[in-house]
Design an enzyme around this catalytic site. Structure first.
Site, PDB file in Angstrom:
ATOM      1  N   GLU A 226       0.850  -1.185   0.000  1.00  0.00           N
ATOM      2  CA  GLU A 226       0.000   0.000   0.000  1.00  0.00           C
ATOM      3  C   GLU A 226       0.885   1.234   0.000  1.00  0.00           C
ATOM      4  O   GLU A 226       2.084   1.131   0.200  1.00  0.00           O
ATOM      5  CB  GLU A 226      -0.943  -0.004   1.211  1.00  0.00           C
ATOM      6  N   LYS A 228       2.776   4.479   1.202  1.00  0.00           N
ATOM      7  CA  LYS A 228       3.268   4.954   2.486  1.00  0.00           C
ATOM      8  C   LYS A 228       2.876   6.424   2.590  1.00  0.00           C
ATOM      9  O   LYS A 228       3.477   7.282   1.974  1.00  0.00           O
ATOM     10  CB  LYS A 228       4.786   4.813   2.579  1.00  0.00           C
ATOM     11  N   ARG A 233       0.940   9.401  11.936  1.00  0.00           N
ATOM     12  CA  ARG A 233       0.410   8.100  12.333  1.00  0.00           C
ATOM     13  C   ARG A 233      -0.555   8.322  13.489  1.00  0.00           C
ATOM     14  O   ARG A 233      -0.238   9.039  14.450  1.00  0.00           O
ATOM     15  CB  ARG A 233       1.581   7.217  12.792  1.00  0.00           C
ATOM     16  N   ARG A 248       1.403   9.038  17.275  1.00  0.00           N
ATOM     17  CA  ARG A 248       2.442   8.062  17.537  1.00  0.00           C
ATOM     18  C   ARG A 248       3.323   8.461  18.716  1.00  0.00           C
ATOM     19  O   ARG A 248       3.930   7.636  19.374  1.00  0.00           O
ATOM     20  CB  ARG A 248       3.308   7.887  16.295  1.00  0.00           C
ATOM     21  N   GLU A 276      -3.324   6.676   9.010  1.00  0.00           N
ATOM     22  CA  GLU A 276      -2.542   7.895   8.833  1.00  0.00           C
ATOM     23  C   GLU A 276      -3.498   9.078   8.787  1.00  0.00           C
ATOM     24  O   GLU A 276      -4.471   9.065   8.031  1.00  0.00           O
ATOM     25  CB  GLU A 276      -1.767   7.803   7.519  1.00  0.00           C
ATOM     26  N   LYS A 399       9.216  -0.471   5.172  1.00  0.00           N
ATOM     27  CA  LYS A 399       8.999   0.774   4.437  1.00  0.00           C
ATOM     28  C   LYS A 399       9.863   0.686   3.177  1.00  0.00           C
ATOM     29  O   LYS A 399      11.066   0.419   3.267  1.00  0.00           O
ATOM     30  CB  LYS A 399       9.491   1.972   5.269  1.00  0.00           C
TER      31      LYS A 399
END
Lengths: 528, 346
Positions: A226, A228, A233, A248, A276, A399
């Site tokens: 998917e 990034k 976050r 986060r 996100e 990532k």
């Protein structure tokens, strides 16, 4: 304040987290309840109201130290910290008096309404009864910014050991807008608050950057890809018809994103979603800059809400119908997530992060290349059968970022750093060629090793053309490859562009300044 | 023409045909002290204080042509009277005084005002022209008496010993190391030394200087010998595998730069002790006042700011650039870099 000063010194002297926690626990044992509250407040970034303008502080310190203002400024540039400069300029105290942290904080509060003559008398009087390091800490109370490498988390750990209260509960107690002035330590920490359990987030599962080739991950059909997303976050919790949004950084940010308010009605109780938070308009994500206008603001105005509305781009679910489902395989969690998002049916604030399909790694690599078009930083690769783990773990989530854009630029200015880089030239301005003229377009200060910084520092000192306070113009000789994540048009910059995350990627010792890139090369990178 | 000039080889006295601390090879060199940026290789003749001789021979070889003098002894060269005076910087360090037809110049070399008990007590010398260092020429640099600093170091050593840790203290090998060794409380434990430090110790002891007992850490060094000891090592040793022998240890640096929090944090050592062999702000001003000089030339350190300060106070001052490690010694805080690293005096 000598006990607090000692704590500060102990925290400052070590980089080891265990020792910091030790020092804090010891301090909490010794300190009064009121001092404890203030210490917690200061280390959480709260501060007493600013009662004295720093320009006055500068002038008074120079006066008592019997030096001219320009020499104070020169010293400040070398020291890199105003509070410290003042404490060092001062003559040795004859006699020190020990008063509590709370005493000095109240002292500063009372000073707020005093006139300038009175302020001067009081502050100098205070300085005179302190040892240099205590004076430094006192100045920090005035100027703010207690940066001693103590994160909220670390402080919470120490406080947990001191009080015997769970860290998560403490973290919640410390959220929001509490005022140290009106708090009783016992009541604040030991009274029950049922909301703590309701709001309790799960620790985020964090991915490492892929260091090898994607093809080394094996069969691509076992992986989910998917985008990034380039936002914040966030964890959205709906329990007991209440909504909590955590970032986060384990910060409760519910109030910063009023758009999410409706989710408490749209999502069933006992739902925790990971995703996100993105600025999003007209069906596509906006750049991170838009989101930035909302972070750090106390009040989110109507204008901001219109210019940078947010959505939650959901990609995982940890709790469904009140049950912790982190041990289910990713694809099963994803099924539940998709169903929930579909039922919620509020695409203007809650969307699902689409799966990017590709028949092989080349296909996906091709998709990755197009990331910038979607204002995304690359792809995320997640093993389809992976569970939702705690913290940063290797193996199942990666990532896969796009390569940064790069440009070769010439260093033309250097500035002394602050804090641990004080007295070294560490912050540089870079330029590219516009015909035979060098046009500055960005600053950068990270990416070099300590050894390289020392080399550049030597160069700066030997090749200075002009000095402007802490800044020096230098012979345009050194060439660096500047890497950045994005480039936008900007009317605020002479060059006409603004970069995102610029840093020094490589020192091009092989290139003379004449071979650096041009302004045209830079414009060519602008997105259409 | 002035008696002394700044040339690309060094500070030059044409009348006497000599250079002071030249940085390029010359025939006749007067040397203020033995640090690498002042006593360089390749000169025809060296003249220095007799305590500098063993160090120069150790560093530059025994075959150099070297002559020594004591403090206050006068030499006459072509009408120029030359004498050496205590600078208090390190053992054998001197200010060099030159007089011709009643006009007096003093080249300070590096100096400090506090008597450290080892380097001789700084002596103010009256002059017309004073050439001064100003490594720490800003008002944020103020030293405490060395007694207090040594109390801190000994206290830290004692604490480490109680916690079962070795203590490692970093200071450059010529000067700082010996000063530390003399300031340590030997009742706490034994003093161990890095080879670079011990070589200097040896040379000085051979020359009749008395130092506390030290033990050289050799290749066959056994961990059992540690036993609450303190290790004195040069900056170049920090962060190398050599240090592994001492694990677990607490490490500290003794340097004037440690007066700033940023520098302390940058080095990421456990402790930074503010101990310098250079004059602090107060010391520099005192030395200049006591010299009675009409004109001051600042050579290395925060020269521009310091010269401006003097001019505003009514003392004429200028700046000359030299190859002495002034501002550059800032970067030599770090490990690595040039071979002379551990001798660049900070």
């Amino acid at each position: 304040m000598q006990r607090f000063t000692r704590l500060f010194n102990e925290l400052d002297q070590t980089t080891k987290t265990n020792q910091k926690v030790e020092a804090l626990v010891d301090y909490f044992q010794d300190a009064s309840e009121k001092d404890k509250i203030w210490t917690i407040a200061l280390l959480s970034g709260k501060r007493p109201p600013r009662s004295v303008n720093t320009n006055f502080l500068r002038a008074w310190a120079a006066e008592v130290g019997e030096i001219p203002d320009w020499l104070f400024e020169e010293s400040y540039h070398v020291v890199g910290d105003l509070a410290e400069t003042i404490s060092l300029i001062f003559p040795q105290s004859q006699q020190t008096v020990n008063r509590s942290l709370t005493y000095w904080i109240n002292f500063l509060k009372d000073l707020k309404t005093a006139d300038e003559v009175e302020k001067k008398k009081q502050v100098i009087g205070a300085w005179l009864q302190m040892a240099p390091y205590e004076r430094f800490v006192f100045n920090k109370l005035i100027t703010g910014g207690f940066r001693v490498g103590v994160s909220q988390k670390l402080m919470v750990r120490a406080l947990s050991r001191h009080t015997g209260i769970e860290e998560n509960k403490l973290a919640h107690k410390l959220m929001g807008n509490w005022q140290p002035e009106n708090i009783d330590f016992q009541e604040f920490f030991f009274s029950d608050n049922p909301e703590e359990d309701l709001s309790k987030p799960y620790p985020f599962y964090l991915a490492y950057a892929l260091d090898g080739e994607a093809s080394e991950l094996g069969d691509p059909s076992l992986w989910l890809a998917e985008r990034k997303w380039d936002g914040i976050r966030g964890q959205v919790i709906v329990r007991d018809q209440k909504l909590y949004v955590w970032s986060r950084g384990e910060e409760l940010v519910t109030e910063k994103f009023p758009e999410f308010g409706i989710l408490k009605d749209k999502l069933p109780d006992g739902t925790v979603i990971d995703g996100e938070i993105l600025a999003f308009k007209e069906g596509k994500p906006l750049s991170f800059n838009h989101l930035q206008t909302r972070i750090g603001r106390k009040n989110v105005s109507g204008k901001v809400l219109r210019n940078a509305p947010v959505v939650l781009m959901a990609y995982d679910i940890m709790e469904a119908r009140g049950k912790d489902i982190r041990n289910l395989p990713l694809m099963d969690r994803r099924d539940k997530l998709e169903a929930l998002v579909y039922e919620a049916n509020c695409r203007d604030v809650l969307r699902i992060s689409e799966i990017i399909h590709g028949k092989d790694w080349d296909d996906l690599a091709h998709e990755r290349k197009s990331s910038r078009k979607y204002n995304s930083e690359g792809l995320m690769l997640k093993k389809k059968d992976s569970t939702y783990k705690v913290g940063r773990k290797r193996g199942d989530w990666w990532k896969w970022k796009v390569d940064p854009m790069t440009i070769d630029a010439v260093m033309i200015y250097a500035m002394r750093g602050h804090g641990r880089r004080a007295n070294l030239y560490t912050d540089y301005t870079f330029a590219v060629w516009d015909k035979d003229r060098l046009v500055p377009f960005t600053k950068a200060y990270s990416g070099l090793t300590d050894q390289e910084i020392r080399e550049v520092d030597t160069f700066v000192k030997k090749n200075t053309i002009e000095r402007f306070g802490p800044v020096r113009s230098v012979k345009p000789e050194l060439v660096f490859e500047i890497a950045f994540e994005g480039i936008n048009k900007s009317t605020r910059h002479k060059s006409g562009v603004a970069l995102r995350f610029p840093r020094m990627h490589r020192w091009r010792k092989d290139k003379p300044a004449s071979e650096a890139n041009s302004l045209q090369d830079l414009y060519a990178l602008l997105e259409p | 023409m002035p008696l002394l000039q700044f040339t690309d080889r060094g500070i030059y006295c044409k009348r006497a045909g000599i250079y002071i601390d030249p940085w390029k090879p010359v025939d006749k060199a007067l040397i203020t002290h033995g640090h690498a940026d002042h006593a360089r290789y390749g000169h025809g003749h060296y003249l220095c204080h007799h305590h500098s001789k063993p160090v120069l021979q150790l560093r530059l070889g025994t075959n150099i042509e070297i002559q020594t003098v004591t403090y206050h002894e006068s030499i006459n060269v072509n009408g120029v009277t030359i004498s050496f005076h205590p600078a208090g910087h390190i053992i054998g360090s001197a200010q060099i005084r030159l007089e011709y037809k009643g006009c007096i110049w003093v080249v300070s070399g590096d100096y400090k005002i506090e008597d450290d008990g080892l380097s001789g007590a700084f002596e103010p010398v009256k002059c017309h022209y004073f050439i001064t260092e100003c490594t720490f020429g800003l008002p944020v640099y103020k030293w405490r008496p060395q007694k207090e600093v040594f109390d801190d170091i000994n206290h830290w050593w004692q604490k480490n010993k109680e916690a079962g840790k070795t203590t490692v203290i970093i200071g450059y090998s010529l000067g700082k190391a010996q000063r530390i060794i003399q300031g340590l409380d030997t009742s706490i434990g034994p003093i161990l030394t890095h080879g670079a430090v011990e070589n200097i110790n040896q040379a000085l002891r051979n020359d009749g200087v008395s130092l506390n007992e030290t033990i050289r850490v050799t290749a066959d060094f056994n961990k059992n010998q540690l036993n609450g000891s303190i290790v004195v090592a040069p900056p170049s040793a920090a962060g190398t595998t050599w240090m592994k022998k001492f694990h677990p240890y607490s490490i500290g640096i003794a340097s004037g730069w440690m007066g700033l929090r940023g520098a302390r944090r940058r080095r990421s050592v456990d402790r930074g002790f503010v101990l310098s062999d250079h004059a602090d702000w107060i010391g520099l001003n005192q030395a200049i006042n006591e010299s009675g000089a009409e004109y001051v030339i600042a050579t290395h350190g925060y020269t521009n700011a310091f010269a401006r300060w003097l001019n505003e106070k009514g003392i004429q001052a200028g700046v000359e650039s030299t190859m002495f490690e002034g501002e550059l010694s800032e970067i030599n805080e770090g490990s690595g870099g040039k071979a002379v690293n551990d001798e660049v005096q900070n």
